[in-house]
Motif scaffolding. Structure first.
Motif, PDB file in Angstrom:
ATOM      1  N   LYS A  85      24.045 105.109  28.440  1.00  0.00           N
ATOM      2  CA  LYS A  85      24.993 104.774  28.928  1.00  0.00           C
ATOM      3  C   LYS A  85      25.328 103.299  29.820  1.00  0.00           C
ATOM      4  N   GLY A  86      26.635 102.337  29.678  1.00  0.00           N
ATOM      5  CA  GLY A  86      26.440 101.488  31.055  1.00  0.00           C
ATOM      6  C   GLY A  86      25.908 100.236  30.452  1.00  0.00           C
ATOM      7  N   VAL A  87      26.452  99.036  31.107  1.00  0.00           N
ATOM      8  CA  VAL A  87      26.081  97.529  30.248  1.00  0.00           C
ATOM      9  C   VAL A  87      24.465  97.408  30.857  1.00  0.00           C
ATOM     10  N   VAL A  88      24.436  96.352  29.724  1.00  0.00           N
ATOM     11  CA  VAL A  88      23.094  95.760  29.948  1.00  0.00           C
ATOM     12  C   VAL A  88      22.962  94.285  29.273  1.00  0.00           C
ATOM     13  N   ARG A  89      21.840  93.163  29.442  1.00  0.00           N
ATOM     14  CA  ARG A  89      21.784  92.495  29.618  1.00  0.00           C
ATOM     15  C   ARG A  89      20.426  91.961  29.049  1.00  0.00           C
ATOM     16  N   GLU A  90      20.244  91.592  27.515  1.00  0.00           N
ATOM     17  CA  GLU A  90      18.881  91.398  27.289  1.00  0.00           C
ATOM     18  C   GLU A  90      18.742  89.737  26.795  1.00  0.00           C
ATOM     19  N   ILE A  91      17.624  89.080  27.140  1.00  0.00           N
ATOM     20  CA  ILE A  91      17.115  88.072  26.532  1.00  0.00           C
ATOM     21  C   ILE A  91      16.262  88.393  26.090  1.00  0.00           C
ATOM     22  N   SER A  92      16.124  88.203  24.327  1.00  0.00           N
ATOM     23  CA  SER A  92      14.863  88.434  23.625  1.00  0.00           C
ATOM     24  C   SER A  92      13.148  87.547  23.821  1.00  0.00           C
ATOM     25  N   GLY A  93      12.112  88.563  24.597  1.00  0.00           N
ATOM     26  CA  GLY A  93      11.145  87.559  24.782  1.00  0.00           C
ATOM     27  C   GLY A  93      10.401  86.845  23.431  1.00  0.00           C
ATOM     28  N   THR A  94      10.188  86.604  23.244  1.00  0.00           N
ATOM     29  CA  THR A  94       8.578  85.769  21.633  1.00  0.00           C
ATOM     30  C   THR A  94       8.544  87.809  21.243  1.00  0.00           C
ATOM     31  N   GLY A  95       8.065  88.499  22.139  1.00  0.00           N
ATOM     32  CA  GLY A  95       7.543  89.709  20.864  1.00  0.00           C
ATOM     33  C   GLY A  95       8.804  89.924  19.572  1.00  0.00           C
ATOM     34  N   ALA A  96      10.031  89.994  20.717  1.00  0.00           N
ATOM     35  CA  ALA A  96      11.229  90.512  19.788  1.00  0.00           C
ATOM     36  C   ALA A  96      11.851  89.157  18.553  1.00  0.00           C
ATOM     37  N   GLN A  97      11.573  88.368  19.434  1.00  0.00           N
ATOM     38  CA  GLN A  97      11.870  86.764  18.650  1.00  0.00           C
ATOM     39  C   GLN A  97      11.106  86.655  17.571  1.00  0.00           C
ATOM     40  N   ALA A  98       9.553  87.356  17.444  1.00  0.00           N
ATOM     41  CA  ALA A  98       8.620  86.954  16.549  1.00  0.00           C
ATOM     42  C   ALA A  98       8.817  87.975  15.317  1.00  0.00           C
ATOM     43  N   ALA A  99       9.443  89.404  15.939  1.00  0.00           N
ATOM     44  CA  ALA A  99       9.478  89.998  14.899  1.00  0.00           C
ATOM     45  C   ALA A  99      10.687  91.281  15.559  1.00  0.00           C
ATOM     46  N   ARG A 100      11.813  90.036  14.532  1.00  0.00           N
ATOM     47  CA  ARG A 100      12.237  91.376  14.099  1.00  0.00           C
ATOM     48  C   ARG A 100      13.402  92.309  13.439  1.00  0.00           C
ATOM     49  N   ASP A 101      12.498  92.350  12.174  1.00  0.00           N
ATOM     50  CA  ASP A 101      12.132  93.497  12.233  1.00  0.00           C
ATOM     51  C   ASP A 101      11.582  94.764  12.554  1.00  0.00           C
ATOM     52  N   HIS A 102      11.284  94.693  13.325  1.00  0.00           N
ATOM     53  CA  HIS A 102      10.868  95.555  14.565  1.00  0.00           C
ATOM     54  C   HIS A 102      11.147  96.130  15.903  1.00  0.00           C
ATOM     55  N   TYR A 103      12.470  95.221  16.051  1.00  0.00           N
ATOM     56  CA  TYR A 103      12.499  95.657  17.397  1.00  0.00           C
ATOM     57  C   TYR A 103      14.734  96.572  17.111  1.00  0.00           C
ATOM     58  N   ARG A 104      15.115  97.089  18.395  1.00  0.00           N
ATOM     59  CA  ARG A 104      15.981  97.790  17.534  1.00  0.00           C
ATOM     60  C   ARG A 104      16.457  98.343  19.043  1.00  0.00           C
ATOM     61  N   MET A 105      17.969  97.775  19.275  1.00  0.00           N
ATOM     62  CA  MET A 105      18.269  99.042  20.486  1.00  0.00           C
ATOM     63  C   MET A 105      19.295  99.863  20.323  1.00  0.00           C
ATOM     64  N   ASN A 106      19.200 101.415  20.480  1.00  0.00           N
ATOM     65  CA  ASN A 106      19.783 101.843  20.122  1.00  0.00           C
ATOM     66  C   ASN A 106      21.511 102.497  21.155  1.00  0.00           C
ATOM     67  N   THR A 107      22.571 102.474  21.319  1.00  0.00           N
ATOM     68  CA  THR A 107      23.333 103.735  22.188  1.00  0.00           C
ATOM     69  C   THR A 107      24.032 104.960  21.272  1.00  0.00           C
ATOM     70  N   PRO A 108      24.410 105.311  21.865  1.00  0.00           N
ATOM     71  CA  PRO A 108      24.972 106.689  21.552  1.00  0.00           C
ATOM     72  C   PRO A 108      25.662 106.558  20.008  1.00  0.00           C
ATOM     73  N   VAL A 109      26.283 105.387  19.675  1.00  0.00           N
ATOM     74  CA  VAL A 109      27.096 105.632  18.418  1.00  0.00           C
ATOM     75  C   VAL A 109      26.280 104.142  16.924  1.00  0.00           C
ATOM     76  N   ALA A 110      25.330 103.418  17.703  1.00  0.00           N
ATOM     77  CA  ALA A 110      24.632 102.111  17.204  1.00  0.00           C
ATOM     78  C   ALA A 110      23.708 101.692  17.180  1.00  0.00           C
ATOM     79  N   ALA A 111      22.662 101.514  16.467  1.00  0.00           N
ATOM     80  CA  ALA A 111      21.761 100.818  16.131  1.00  0.00           C
ATOM     81  C   ALA A 111      21.174  98.972  15.964  1.00  0.00           C
ATOM     82  N   LEU A 112      21.351  98.269  17.338  1.00  0.00           N
ATOM     83  CA  LEU A 112      21.425  97.084  17.305  1.00  0.00           C
ATOM     84  C   LEU A 112      20.234  96.410  17.257  1.00  0.00           C
ATOM     85  N   GLY A 113      20.136  95.131  16.455  1.00  0.00           N
ATOM     86  CA  GLY A 113      18.739  94.587  15.838  1.00  0.00           C
ATOM     87  C   GLY A 113      19.402  92.986  16.906  1.00  0.00           C
ATOM     88  N   VAL A 114      18.782  91.759  16.304  1.00  0.00           N
ATOM     89  CA  VAL A 114      18.509  90.992  17.090  1.00  0.00           C
ATOM     90  C   VAL A 114      17.922  89.646  16.150  1.00  0.00           C
TER      91      VAL A 114
END
Length: 424
Positions: A85-114
């Motif tokens: 719940k609530g609000v989060v801001r994220e700036i992707s690090g080198t790991g998330a940028q290099a492995a986008r296919d292995h990044y996931r942020m879940n919320t109660p209703v959705a999945a987000l990729g970067v």
């Protein structure tokens, strides 16, 4: 350790596994499995081992489910996060940028990729909304084709993308929606930033965190020169010379509430309910018939001055309803109870979606449909959906809605009902 809490303001704590939530302090290590929670005045800035940045805003709960980063081979990074719940801001690090296919942020209703991203997400139990400063995101409703337990982004026909070049746009999805939609963020209250705003220190902190030279296991709190509290207020100005207050302005006239303009009734007796003669009188007075599913009919007063919004997605709350389950074999009609009502109208696309639960005879049924909004504000469901909808919008700014529904439930039972809604 996956990172550090480099700024902690207000009420904030971290919970690991089944332990209690321990107060956070500047420099505290954040580890895999930690859930960071903030109070009404809480802000936490976190730098990650791959030189990413996360801001957890007030009244939020955020879990680091997995954060596996190898600086020698960033492409093997696996990151899974959950914003409860609530609000989060994220700036992707080198790991998330290099492995986008292995990044996931879940919320109660959705999945987000970067897509190499600086983005902000707001969520509650029924809706998720995100905007993008740089890069892009992909969002998919959780469901059969996108399991909560998965890793990496969910692709396919139910996914939608948003990129920073799409001006004044947010990506939004409601629980049960088939696909996220892009909404104009110029509408009041839609931007996640407006839900809980960033502190003035956030931009500088984010820039400092993401431009540090490589360090293993990550950026240490001592290397960052962040403010520990909100900016210090300037010294008070000299007391002004007293001036006589101007006369109080006359109170603004109170606008009376808009009168009801959509009506429904039963034109034939049903069960223990008598026929309603009101509709016949309304039709004689010039009202338009907008729906007819026996025994219900619906009318609308002439809408000579209604102006529908040109864009934007709005939800409506149920104000009144009546429904029955009809047995075709016996002719019996059982009054039904309606729960979990939902109606959303996308004025830009000229479409609507609706759903509700119907309970009768100890059985619960799901009623659902999507359809078109005509230029005159009439509502008609698309072919192929379980429910058939006939209805209309009304009011100077299309703030009222009403529809009749008809849906076959099984081989012998049919649901029929009438609903009235108002824009929230």
């Amino acid at each position: 350790m996956l990172g550090n809490a480099v700024v902690v303001i207000g009420q904030a704590c971290a919970q690991h596994a089944q332990t209690s939530c321990a107060s956070l302090a500047r420099g505290a290590a954040i580890t895999e499995g930690d859930t960071v929670q903030t109070g009404a005045d809480g802000y936490v800035y976190i730098t990650t081992v791959d030189h990413g940045f996360i801001s957890v805003r007030p009244d939020s709960s955020f879990t680091f489910e997995r954060y596996e980063y190898d600086p020698a081979d960033p492409q093997k990074t696996v990151i899974k996060l959950s914003l409860h719940k609530g609000v989060v801001r994220e700036i992707s690090g080198t790991g998330a940028q290099a492995a986008r296919d292995h990044y996931r942020m879940n919320t109660p209703v959705a999945a987000l990729g970067v897509r190499g991203t600086d983005f902000t997400v707001f969520t509650d139990a029924n809706m998720t909304r995100a905007d993008v400063r740089s890069g892009g995101i992909v969002m998919t409703p959780l469901g059969a084709s996108c399991a909560e337990t998965g890793t990496g982004p969910c692709e396919g026909p139910s996914a939608a993308q948003l990129f920073a070049g799409q001006r004044n746009a947010v990506l939004q999805v409601y629980r049960g929606s088939a696909r996220p939609v892009v909404v104009d963020s110029a509408l009041p209250g839609l931007m996640p930033e407006r839900t809980t705003a960033a502190l003035q220190s956030e931009e500088n902190s984010a820039r400092t965190a993401t431009t540090q030279p490589p360090v293993n296991p990550g950026v240490a709190p001592a290397e960052l020169n962040f403010p520990l509290t909100a900016p210090v207020a300037p010294p008070p100005a000299p007391a002004p010379v007293p001036v006589a207050p101007p006369p109080a302005p006359a109170p603004a006239p109170v606008q009376p509430p808009e009168s009801q303009q959509i009506f429904w009734g039963r034109f034939t007796p049903l069960a223990s309910a008598q026929a309603d003669t009101t509709l016949a009188a309304l039709l004689q007075q010039g009202s338009d018939q907008v729906g007819l599913f026996a025994p219900f009919a619906m009318t609308r007063t002439p809408q000579t001055d209604m102006v529908m919004p040109a864009y934007g997605i709005f939800t409506f709350g149920l104000q009144a309803s009546s429904a029955y389950v009809m047995n075709a074999t016996t002719g019996a009609a059982t009054q039904a109870q309606i729960s979990n009502p939902f109606l959303s109208i996308d004025f830009g696309a000229g479409t609507f979606q609706t759903k509700l639960n119907l309970s009768a005879n100890g059985t619960s049924y799901g009623i659902s449909a999507q359809g078109r909004v005509g230029p005159d504000g009439t509502l008609h469901s698309d072919y192929g959906w379980p429910a058939t909808i006939q209805g209309a919008l009304a009011g100077k700014n299309a703030t009222q809605a009403g529809y009749l529904f008809l849906q076959a439930l099984d081989g012998k039972n049919t649901a029929v009902g009438a609903t009235l809604w108002s824009r929230q």
